[in-house]
Write an enzyme that holds these catalytic residues in place. Structure first.
Site, PDB file in Angstrom:
ATOM      1  N   ASN A   1      -1.950   0.196   6.897  1.00  0.00           N
ATOM      2  CA  ASN A   1      -1.433  -1.078   7.428  1.00  0.00           C
ATOM      3  C   ASN A   1      -0.550  -1.816   6.419  1.00  0.00           C
ATOM      4  O   ASN A   1      -0.363  -3.016   6.495  1.00  0.00           O
ATOM      5  CB  ASN A   1      -2.580  -1.938   7.959  1.00  0.00           C
ATOM      6  CG  ASN A   1      -3.609  -2.271   6.899  1.00  0.00           C
ATOM      7  OD1 ASN A   1      -3.448  -1.933   5.733  1.00  0.00           O
ATOM      8  ND2 ASN A   1      -4.666  -2.937   7.303  1.00  0.00           N
TER       9      ASN A   1
ATOM     10  N   GLU B   1      -9.153 -11.044  -7.700  1.00  0.00           N
ATOM     11  CA  GLU B   1      -8.236  -9.910  -7.501  1.00  0.00           C
ATOM     12  C   GLU B   1      -7.039  -9.976  -8.453  1.00  0.00           C
ATOM     13  O   GLU B   1      -6.573  -8.944  -8.939  1.00  0.00           O
ATOM     14  CB  GLU B   1      -7.786  -9.866  -6.036  1.00  0.00           C
ATOM     15  CG  GLU B   1      -8.939  -9.511  -5.099  1.00  0.00           C
ATOM     16  CD  GLU B   1      -8.555  -9.467  -3.636  1.00  0.00           C
ATOM     17  OE1 GLU B   1      -9.436  -9.146  -2.809  1.00  0.00           O
ATOM     18  OE2 GLU B   1      -7.391  -9.740  -3.293  1.00  0.00           O
TER      19      GLU B   1
ATOM     20  N   TYR C   1     -12.317  -2.504  -4.076  1.00  0.00           N
ATOM     21  CA  TYR C   1     -12.773  -2.688  -2.691  1.00  0.00           C
ATOM     22  C   TYR C   1     -14.297  -2.711  -2.565  1.00  0.00           C
ATOM     23  O   TYR C   1     -14.812  -2.484  -1.471  1.00  0.00           O
ATOM     24  CB  TYR C   1     -12.203  -1.577  -1.813  1.00  0.00           C
ATOM     25  CG  TYR C   1     -10.847  -1.865  -1.182  1.00  0.00           C
ATOM     26  CD1 TYR C   1     -10.591  -3.065  -0.514  1.00  0.00           C
ATOM     27  CD2 TYR C   1      -9.834  -0.902  -1.189  1.00  0.00           C
ATOM     28  CE1 TYR C   1      -9.365  -3.304   0.094  1.00  0.00           C
ATOM     29  CE2 TYR C   1      -8.597  -1.139  -0.580  1.00  0.00           C
ATOM     30  CZ  TYR C   1      -8.382  -2.344   0.067  1.00  0.00           C
ATOM     31  OH  TYR C   1      -7.168  -2.579   0.685  1.00  0.00           O
TER      32      TYR C   1
ATOM     33  N   LYS D   1       0.831  -1.216   0.000  1.00  0.00           N
ATOM     34  CA  LYS D   1       0.000   0.000   0.000  1.00  0.00           C
ATOM     35  C   LYS D   1       0.868   1.271   0.000  1.00  0.00           C
ATOM     36  O   LYS D   1       2.077   1.208   0.306  1.00  0.00           O
ATOM     37  CB  LYS D   1      -0.941  -0.043   1.204  1.00  0.00           C
ATOM     38  CG  LYS D   1      -2.002  -1.156   1.134  1.00  0.00           C
ATOM     39  CD  LYS D   1      -2.948  -1.058   2.330  1.00  0.00           C
ATOM     40  CE  LYS D   1      -4.045  -2.100   2.275  1.00  0.00           C
ATOM     41  NZ  LYS D   1      -4.980  -1.984   3.447  1.00  0.00           N
TER      42      LYS D   1
HETATM   43  P1  IDP Z   1      -7.779  -6.953   5.696  1.00  0.00           P
HETATM   44  O1  IDP Z   1      -6.984  -5.959   4.876  1.00  0.00           O
HETATM   45  O2  IDP Z   1      -7.004  -7.419   6.902  1.00  0.00           O
HETATM   46  O3  IDP Z   1      -8.328  -8.092   4.866  1.00  0.00           O
HETATM   47  P2  IDP Z   1     -10.489  -5.894   5.708  1.00  0.00           P
HETATM   48  O4  IDP Z   1     -11.470  -6.095   6.812  1.00  0.00           O
HETATM   49  O5  IDP Z   1     -10.702  -6.649   4.435  1.00  0.00           O
HETATM   50  O6  IDP Z   1      -9.030  -6.168   6.299  1.00  0.00           O
HETATM   51  O7  IDP Z   1     -10.470  -4.335   5.396  1.00  0.00           O
HETATM   52  C1  IDP Z   1      -9.847  -3.841   4.226  1.00  0.00           C
HETATM   53  C2  IDP Z   1      -8.999  -2.648   4.619  1.00  0.00           C
HETATM   54  O8  IDP Z   1      -9.871  -1.622   5.090  1.00  0.00           O
HETATM   55  C3  IDP Z   1      -8.025  -2.899   5.766  1.00  0.00           C
HETATM   56  O9  IDP Z   1      -6.783  -3.427   5.351  1.00  0.00           O
HETATM   57  C4  IDP Z   1      -7.859  -1.520   6.358  1.00  0.00           C
HETATM   58  O10 IDP Z   1      -6.889  -0.771   5.633  1.00  0.00           O
HETATM   59  C5  IDP Z   1      -9.224  -0.893   6.130  1.00  0.00           C
HETATM   60  N1  IDP Z   1     -10.040  -0.982   7.342  1.00  0.00           N
HETATM   61  C6  IDP Z   1     -10.630  -2.080   7.860  1.00  0.00           C
HETATM   62  N2  IDP Z   1     -11.289  -1.790   8.993  1.00  0.00           N
HETATM   63  C7  IDP Z   1     -11.137  -0.464   9.166  1.00  0.00           C
HETATM   64  C8  IDP Z   1     -11.602   0.436  10.173  1.00  0.00           C
HETATM   65  O11 IDP Z   1     -12.296   0.077  11.128  1.00  0.00           O
HETATM   66  N3  IDP Z   1     -11.229   1.750  10.022  1.00  0.00           N
HETATM   67  C9  IDP Z   1     -10.457   2.185   8.984  1.00  0.00           C
HETATM   68  N4  IDP Z   1      -9.998   1.368   8.030  1.00  0.00           N
HETATM   69  C10 IDP Z   1     -10.332   0.055   8.116  1.00  0.00           C
END
Ligand code: IDP
Ligand code: MG
Length: 136
Positions: free
Chosen positions: A115, A129, A52, A12
């Site tokens: 992240n 994907e 997304y 990212k």
């Molecule tokens: P993942 O990347 O671990 O699979 P997902 O639940 O698929 O997590 O969420 C996609 C992305 O959305 C996450 O990597 C993160 O960057 C963002 N995200 C998920 N939950 C939150 C949140 O509560 N606040 C802000 N960003 C979030």
């Protein structure tokens, strides 16, 4: 049981910006995931929204799409035994605060949104994907 699979990984913008591409790739390589395809791109917000769209009902969707399109990213096809789950394990929990030691998100993640990496969460989504970024 182990199976040769492919999965999609994205480095990212936060990690590209901090010159962490090689550090992250070396974690995959050390853990027997081969980088089969690899490109650095800068996607539009519309493309991020399509990628997304599974999250479109979430409150963080708009910010997530803005973020993924905010700078260059590296998209990769990883291949290896149980590549989907192996990559998810190497990534660590979504929120770096909850990620296990030595995972990519523990080492490099800044916050739940910044992240550092994306990884497909199932074989079915990995196929979709990979096709999204590597149509040929
Ligand atoms: P993942 O990347 O671990 O699979 P997902 O639940 O698929 O997590 O969420 C996609 C992305 O959305 C996450 O990597 C993160 O960057 C963002 N995200 C998920 N939950 C939150 C949140 O509560 N606040 C802000 N960003 C979030
Ligand atoms: Mg996910």
């Amino acid at each position: 049981m182990s199976k040769i699979e492919q999965t999609l990984s994205i480095i990212k913008p936060d990690a590209v910006e901090r010159n962490l591409i090689e550090n992250i790739k070396s974690i995959f390589i050390k853990n027997d995931l081969i980088i089969k395809q690899d490109k650095k791109i800068h996607i539009t917000k519309e493309e991020a929204a399509e990628f997304y769209k599974i999250h479109q009902s979430k409150p963080f969707y708009d910010g997530l799409c803005s973020y993924l399109s905010s700078g260059p990213i590296v998209v990769m096809v990883l291949e290896g035994k149980n590549a989907v789950s192996s990559n998810r394990k190497l990534m660590g929990a979504t929120d770096p605060k909850n990620a296990e030691e030595d995972t990519i998100r523990k080492l490099y993640g800044v916050s739940i949104d910044k992240n550092s990496v994306h990884g497909s969460d199932s074989i079915e989504n990995a196929k979709k994907e990979i096709n999204f970024f590597f149509k040929n």
